[in-house]
Design a protein around this motif. Structure first.
Motif, short mmCIF file in Angstrom:
data_model
loop_
_atom_site.label_atom_id
_atom_site.label_comp_id
_atom_site.label_asym_id
_atom_site.label_seq_id
_atom_site.Cartn_x
_atom_site.Cartn_y
_atom_site.Cartn_z
N UNK A 1 14.11 16.37 0.34
CA UNK A 1 14.45 15.21 -0.49
C UNK A 1 14.72 14.01 0.42
N UNK A 2 14.54 12.82 -0.15
CA UNK A 2 14.81 11.58 0.58
C UNK A 2 16.19 11.02 0.26
N UNK A 3 16.75 11.44 -0.88
CA UNK A 3 18.10 11.03 -1.24
C UNK A 3 18.71 12.08 -2.16
N UNK A 4 20.04 12.09 -2.20
CA UNK A 4 20.75 13.06 -3.02
C UNK A 4 21.53 12.34 -4.10
N UNK A 5 21.59 12.96 -5.27
CA UNK A 5 22.42 12.48 -6.37
C UNK A 5 23.56 13.47 -6.55
N UNK A 6 24.78 12.97 -6.67
CA UNK A 6 25.92 13.88 -6.75
C UNK A 6 26.96 13.34 -7.72
N UNK B 1 0.85 -1.19 0.00
CA UNK B 1 0.00 0.00 0.00
C UNK B 1 0.89 1.24 0.00
N UNK B 2 1.58 1.50 -1.11
CA UNK B 2 2.53 2.61 -1.15
C UNK B 2 1.84 3.97 -1.17
N UNK B 3 2.55 5.02 -0.73
CA UNK B 3 1.98 6.38 -0.81
C UNK B 3 1.97 6.88 -2.25
N UNK B 4 1.32 8.01 -2.48
CA UNK B 4 1.25 8.57 -3.84
C UNK B 4 2.64 8.97 -4.34
N UNK B 5 3.46 9.59 -3.45
CA UNK B 5 4.84 9.93 -3.79
C UNK B 5 5.76 8.98 -3.01
N UNK B 6 6.48 8.13 -3.76
CA UNK B 6 7.33 7.14 -3.10
C UNK B 6 8.55 7.80 -2.48
N UNK B 7 9.23 8.64 -3.25
CA UNK B 7 10.35 9.40 -2.70
C UNK B 7 10.72 10.51 -3.67
N UNK B 8 11.54 11.44 -3.18
CA UNK B 8 12.04 12.54 -3.99
C UNK B 8 13.57 12.52 -3.97
N UNK B 9 14.16 12.64 -5.16
CA UNK B 9 15.61 12.73 -5.29
C UNK B 9 15.95 14.11 -5.83
N UNK B 10 16.97 14.73 -5.25
CA UNK B 10 17.45 16.01 -5.76
C UNK B 10 18.96 15.95 -5.92
N UNK B 11 19.48 16.81 -6.83
CA UNK B 11 20.93 16.89 -6.96
C UNK B 11 21.41 17.03 -8.38
N UNK B 12 22.44 16.27 -8.71
CA UNK B 12 23.23 16.39 -9.93
C UNK B 12 22.39 16.37 -11.21
#
Length: 456
Positions: free
Chosen positions: A109-114, A30-41
């Motif tokens: 954000x839930x995780x970062x991309x770099x 039963x996942x939420x509407x937004x699973x996660x957000x990634x921000x960064x590179x």
């Protein structure tokens, strides 16, 4: 009593494993509407991250996974349909590596991309999320090379790093100063938030050369590459998969030989401007969906996506290098071997494998199970010139890798170690970056008679 204790321990282990499996299987019930957000590179977020998210969603059973542009430039959302019929979304916002760490700090954000490793001050600011350089938080998702690009008709074929630095500082302002046409040089560079810019500044400009104020700045690799292709006097730097119609130059570090940013030189990080692409995830209370996604990204299936998008995956592959300038003794040792697409590197000042190397040990052990053969580990040290201690140190580093492979189930008799000292340096820079690049263990592979080898 001992048997009873062993049974209890085993039962506890089985129970723990079952509990983990239940948690994993229940993650997508039963996942939420937004699973996660990634921000960064932008390097990662423009194409690679959305493609990885799309394939991860499909691998987890979601349907009709699609990449869609968001209302803001350089932002995308990946949408899919859950078995319940509800739409779910993953947001990817690609405004530069620094923006990812700021987003983590601000709970945006839930995780970062770099496209660079996390800085010390960022690591300290985010300490409430745990140590972001730990193996559970920091993952290398792929390898990239920063290509120095010019117009396709530019007659130059190669530059050394000092020449590139002088161009981008404005000290060299006409191509005729480098043996080219009598034409003003137009400098293009990524913007201040970009990890690509941060890496270029560190590897090329250093502390001695500021970027020329006349440089035209870009948030997007692809747009920069297009501008260089359209201007005969232009030069710029972009990620490997956004060279487009521009011409990439071979780059030399000091007196070392010039190398083009190709699959072999970038995969092994021998190319002077090779760099790693990172995902960062909190180790304290991480988002479960982001955690599962990061595991997919570094898996064999995820790494195939990295290859498809145009970066260099970390899946181990045999390569057939051309050996011309290497010493005879070295060529004799690696004769009848394939070079594998991995180099092992170490934390600064230590004989301890870094996070990428630890994962590469697992990949290499799996490769040998599928394609049996013998390994030759060739260690190198960072000291210049002949030094008996450097040779001992280079052999020690090879032994560190061999012990790690043995712990993964590779028989000791299957792995040979050779210490080659400080020869075949990839750079003559004596700063920390140069030392890390030279401080390495190459992996050479001789297949068994029954193994079928497909090289890149």
């Amino acid at each position: 009593m001992v048997r009873l204790l062993l049974v209890v321990v085993l039962m506890a282990g089985v129970a723990s494993l079952r509990a983990s499996e239940q948690i994993a299987s229940s993650l997508f019930v039963d996942p939420p509407d937004v699973l996660f957000t990634m921000q960064g590179s932008n390097t990662i977020g423009a194409r690679l991250a959305p493609a990885l998210v799309r394939d991860w969603l499909m691998a987890r059973g979601f349907q009709q996974a699609q990449i869609q542009p968001a209302a803001v430039e350089n932002e995308q959302r990946i949408v899919a349909i859950h078995s319940s019929g509800r739409h779910v979304t993953v947001n990817v916002k690609a405004h530069g590596s620094s923006s990812g760490f700021r987003a983590l700090l601000n709970n945006e954000a839930d995780m970062a991309a770099s496209s660079r490793q996390i800085r010390k001050k960022e690591r300290l600011a985010l300490v409430r999320y745990g140590d972001l350089m730990s193996a559970s938080s920091e993952s290398v998702v792929g390898i990239d090379g920063i290509a120095v690009v010019v117009h396709p008709d530019n007659p130059l074929q190669q530059l050394n790093i000092d020449q590139v630095a002088r161009i981008f500082s404005g000290e060299v302002s006409n191509w005729s100063e480098l043996g080219g046409e009598d034409r003003p040089i137009v400098v293009h560079a990524r913007d201040e938030r970009s990890g690509t810019w941060d890496t270029f500044r560190k590897l090329v400009l250093g502390k001695d050369y500021p970027l020329t104020p006349a440089a035209i700045r870009f948030e997007s690799n692809a747009v920069l590459s297009g501008r260089v292709t359209a201007d005969r006097g232009a030069i710029g730097f972009v990620s490997l998969n956004t060279i487009g119609q521009a011409k990439a130059l071979a780059i030399a570090s000091g007196e070392a030989r010039a190398l083009w940013p190709g699959r072999l030189t970038v995969a092994t990080e021998d190319y002077a401007l090779a760099r790693r692409l990172f995902f960062y995830l909190p180790s304290i209370r991480p988002n479960g969906y982001a955690q599962d996604f990061m595991g997919f990204a570094v898996s064999r299936q995820g790494q195939k996506v990295v290859d498809h998008v145009g970066y260099i995956s970390q899946n181990v592959k045999p390569l057939s290098p051309v050996l011309d300038d290497e010493p005879i003794y070295y060529r004799e040792q690696v004769d009848n071997h394939y070079r594998l697409s991995v180099n092992f590197r170490f934390y600064e000042g230590k004989a301890m494998l870094d996070n990428k190397a630890l994962k590469d040990v697992e990949r290499l052990a799996s490769f040998l199970k599928e394609q049996p053969g013998r390994l030759l580990l060739v260690g190198f040290a960072e000291t210049k010139g002949y030094n008996p201690n450097a040779k001992l140190l280079s052999r020690l580093r090879g032994r560190v890798v061999r012990q790690a492979l043995i712990r993964e189930g590779v028989p000791r008799a299957q792995v040979d170690v050779l210490g080659f000292g400080a020869y075949l340096a990839l750079t003559d820079q004596q700063n920390n970056t140069g030392k890390v690049k030279n401080r390495r263990v190459e992996v050479w592979y001789r297949p068994d008679a029954k193994s079928v080898v497909e090289t890149l």
